[in-house]
Every structure is written in structure tokens, then in C-alpha cells.
Design an enzyme around this catalytic site. Structure first.
Site, PDB file in Angstrom:
ATOM      1  N   CYS A 104       0.974  -0.889   0.173  1.00 32.34           N
ATOM      2  CA  CYS A 104      -0.299   0.105  -0.152  1.00 32.34           C
ATOM      3  C   CYS A 104       0.695   1.063  -0.237  1.00 32.34           C
ATOM      4  O   CYS A 104       1.526   2.269  -0.779  1.00 32.34           O
ATOM      5  CB  CYS A 104      -1.196   0.021   1.219  1.00 32.34           C
ATOM      6  SG  CYS A 104      -2.317   1.255   0.602  1.00 32.34           S
ATOM      7  N   ARG A 138     -13.193   4.905  -4.012  1.00 27.74           N
ATOM      8  CA  ARG A 138     -12.046   4.069  -3.066  1.00 27.74           C
ATOM      9  C   ARG A 138     -12.358   3.224  -3.421  1.00 27.74           C
ATOM     10  O   ARG A 138     -13.474   2.023  -3.295  1.00 27.74           O
ATOM     11  CB  ARG A 138     -12.830   4.220  -1.117  1.00 27.74           C
ATOM     12  CG  ARG A 138     -11.402   3.735  -0.513  1.00 27.74           C
ATOM     13  CD  ARG A 138     -11.451   4.202   1.148  1.00 27.74           C
ATOM     14  NE  ARG A 138      -9.921   4.007   1.684  1.00 27.74           N
ATOM     15  CZ  ARG A 138      -9.231   4.392   1.576  1.00 27.74           C
ATOM     16  NH1 ARG A 138      -8.864   6.049   0.767  1.00 27.74           N
ATOM     17  NH2 ARG A 138      -8.223   4.224   2.452  1.00 27.74           N
ATOM     18  N   HIS A 201      -3.566  -5.854   1.918  1.00 28.01           N
ATOM     19  CA  HIS A 201      -3.494  -6.154   3.181  1.00 28.01           C
ATOM     20  C   HIS A 201      -4.026  -7.186   3.597  1.00 28.01           C
ATOM     21  O   HIS A 201      -4.208  -8.304   2.717  1.00 28.01           O
ATOM     22  CB  HIS A 201      -4.368  -5.051   3.966  1.00 28.01           C
ATOM     23  CG  HIS A 201      -3.692  -3.615   3.519  1.00 28.01           C
ATOM     24  ND1 HIS A 201      -2.983  -2.833   4.504  1.00 28.01           N
ATOM     25  CD2 HIS A 201      -4.725  -2.660   2.465  1.00 28.01           C
ATOM     26  CE1 HIS A 201      -2.468  -1.606   4.045  1.00 28.01           C
ATOM     27  NE2 HIS A 201      -3.404  -1.691   3.049  1.00 28.01           N
TER      28      HIS A 201
END
Length: 249
Positions: A104, A138, A201
């Protein structure tokens, strides 16, 4: 002749794992990647030693593997200048074959630059041939990739950065479920040599031991000349992968 690590009766060989900026870049459980590498390395017969490197801290003299996580824009801002100051040293390690995994925020900063949604530009170090611009959409939820080398990779994405790849990097995988680097390209992550960047993640490595084994194996081959896998896939890992894959976006 170099013998393979993990042979019966052999003293466990050290592997030095650098945890890069854990104080600022450790969001959505990314520390789990460090823990997974420690446990997996031990299962393969090595003696892992984790060295945390935060802004201003020196790198250890020996570096076998580097792993870093994600953070908010504020966290990226705090580490960006320190990372640029280390650019030549990190690029030299990458060119020498040291395996690295950047998730990320550090994935973005290992590229050429990251332009935030407010227009602020953070210089990257160009280890990966990628560029990122902050977006308004997002991308969040469980994600599944298809890869030629590691099979299916399962993780969780939560980012608004839109990353595009240049010719010097190849995608980590093709998106089967989720968004990936951006809403339109259909791929996720980037790889140049033994350096991998990804938005996944979750944490990424506990559910994807094939990726852990790649990082450990490359580290061992570089330092000791050989790698003899010893660890097997546990039932817990298989169940975690299956559960994550079933969950909706």
C-alpha cells in the site's frame, strides 16, 4: 559446495528481516506480514532476526529481506524524506537481489512518485516502475488475484490511490475479484526482480504462504546459495484462504 539450509543436525542459519517504518506504516494488520515471515522462516529451518527501521535509524550491516506496510497520507509524509535519503542504498540492495515486499503506502513510495488527492507530490525512490495519483473512488473489500508463479493470492484492499505501471515492472497478478491497482486496468501490484509491491492487506502473507516462501527462498539463495523447503501448508491456512475467498466485497 554450499549445503541447503535446514538439513538435519545443522545449526539454523540467520535471516535478517528489515521491518521498514513499522511505527508509521503499519495499518490494516500489516505487521502480520513480519510475523508470518518469522514463523515461516523458522519452519524452513532458519533463525530469523527482525530489525525495525524507523526514520533516522540505521540499516543493519546484513539485510536479507525487507518488508513494509501501509499508512495514511500523514504517515507517508513522515517517512517520505527519510526514504528518499536511503534511495541509493535501497536501490543497490534491490539490484543485488534482496527480496522485498511493500504494501500500500510503501508500494506507492517505492514507485516514482505519489500525488495525493490534494495535489501534494511525494517523491518516491523508483525501485518499482509505477506512479500513483490519489483518486476520489475508494477501492475496498476482499480481493483475489490469479498469478502464474504463486497461484491464487487472496487479500483485502482499502485504498484510493490509482497506480499505473511502466514497462520496467510487471503486475503481481490479474484481478479475479476486486479492483486492484486502479478501477480500469484489471491487474494488481507490481514486480521488478525480487521486489514486489501490492495493495493487499489482510495481512497478505499469513493467507499466502507461497508468497512467503518465495521471499524466504530468494533471501536464502542469495545469502547461502541454496534453499531446501521444509514447511508444509497447515489446515488453518487453507481454511483462512477459503473463508476470505467466500466473503463478499
Amino acid at each position: 559446495m554450499v549445503s541447503a539450509a535446514g538439513t538435519t543436525g545443522e545449526t539454523p542459519r540467520e535471516l535478517v528481516i528489515v521491518s521498514l517504518y513499522p511505527r508509521d506504516m503499519n495499518i490494516y494488520g500489516d505487521r502480520g506480514n513480519v510475523l508470518a515471515l518469522e514463523r515461516r522462516a523458522r519452519a524452513h529451518g532458519f533463525a530469523p532476526r527482525v530489525v525495525e527501521v524507523n526514520p533516522g535509524d540505521p540499516f543493519p550491516e546484513t539485510v536479507d529481506l525487507v518488508v513494509g506496510g501501509g499508512g495514511q497520507d500523514s504517515g507517508q509524509g513522515r517517512v517520505a524524506a527519510d526514504l528518499v535519503a536511503r534511495r541509493d542504498a535501497i536501490r543497490a540492495l534491490a539490484e543485488d537481489g534482496v527480496p522485498m515486499l511493500m504494501v500500500c503506502g510503501l508500494y506507492q513510495l517505492f514507485g516514482h512518485r505519489f500525488i495525493t488527492h490534494t495535489g501534494e507530490e511525494l517523491a518516491g525512490i523508483g525501485v518499482l516502475d509505477v506512479e500513483t495519483r490519489g483518486g476520489t473512488e475508494r477501492m475496498i473489500g476482499n480481493i483475489v488475484l490469479d498469478t502464474a508463479e504463486f497461484g491464487e493470492i487472496i487479500g483485502y484492499e482499502n485504498h484510493s490511490g490509482n497506480t499505473t505501471l511502466g514497462p520496467g515492472s510487471t503486475p503481481l497478478g490479474t484481478v479475479l475479484q476486486g479492483a486492484g491497482n486502479n478501477p480500469s486496468d484489471g491487474v494488481e501490484g507490481a514486480r521488478t526482480g525480487n521486489v514486489i509491491g501490492s495493495y493487499l492487506h489482510g495481512s497478505l502473507l499469513p493467507k499466502n504462504p507461497a508468497l512467503s516462501d518465495f521471499l524466504i527462498g530468494e533471501a536464502a539463495r542469495r545469502r547461502y546459495g541454496a534453499f531446501e523447503p521444509r514447511a508444509e501448508l497447515g489446515e488453518t491456512v487453507l481454511q483462512a484462504r477459503a473463508s476470505a475467498k467466500r466473503r463478499p466485497r
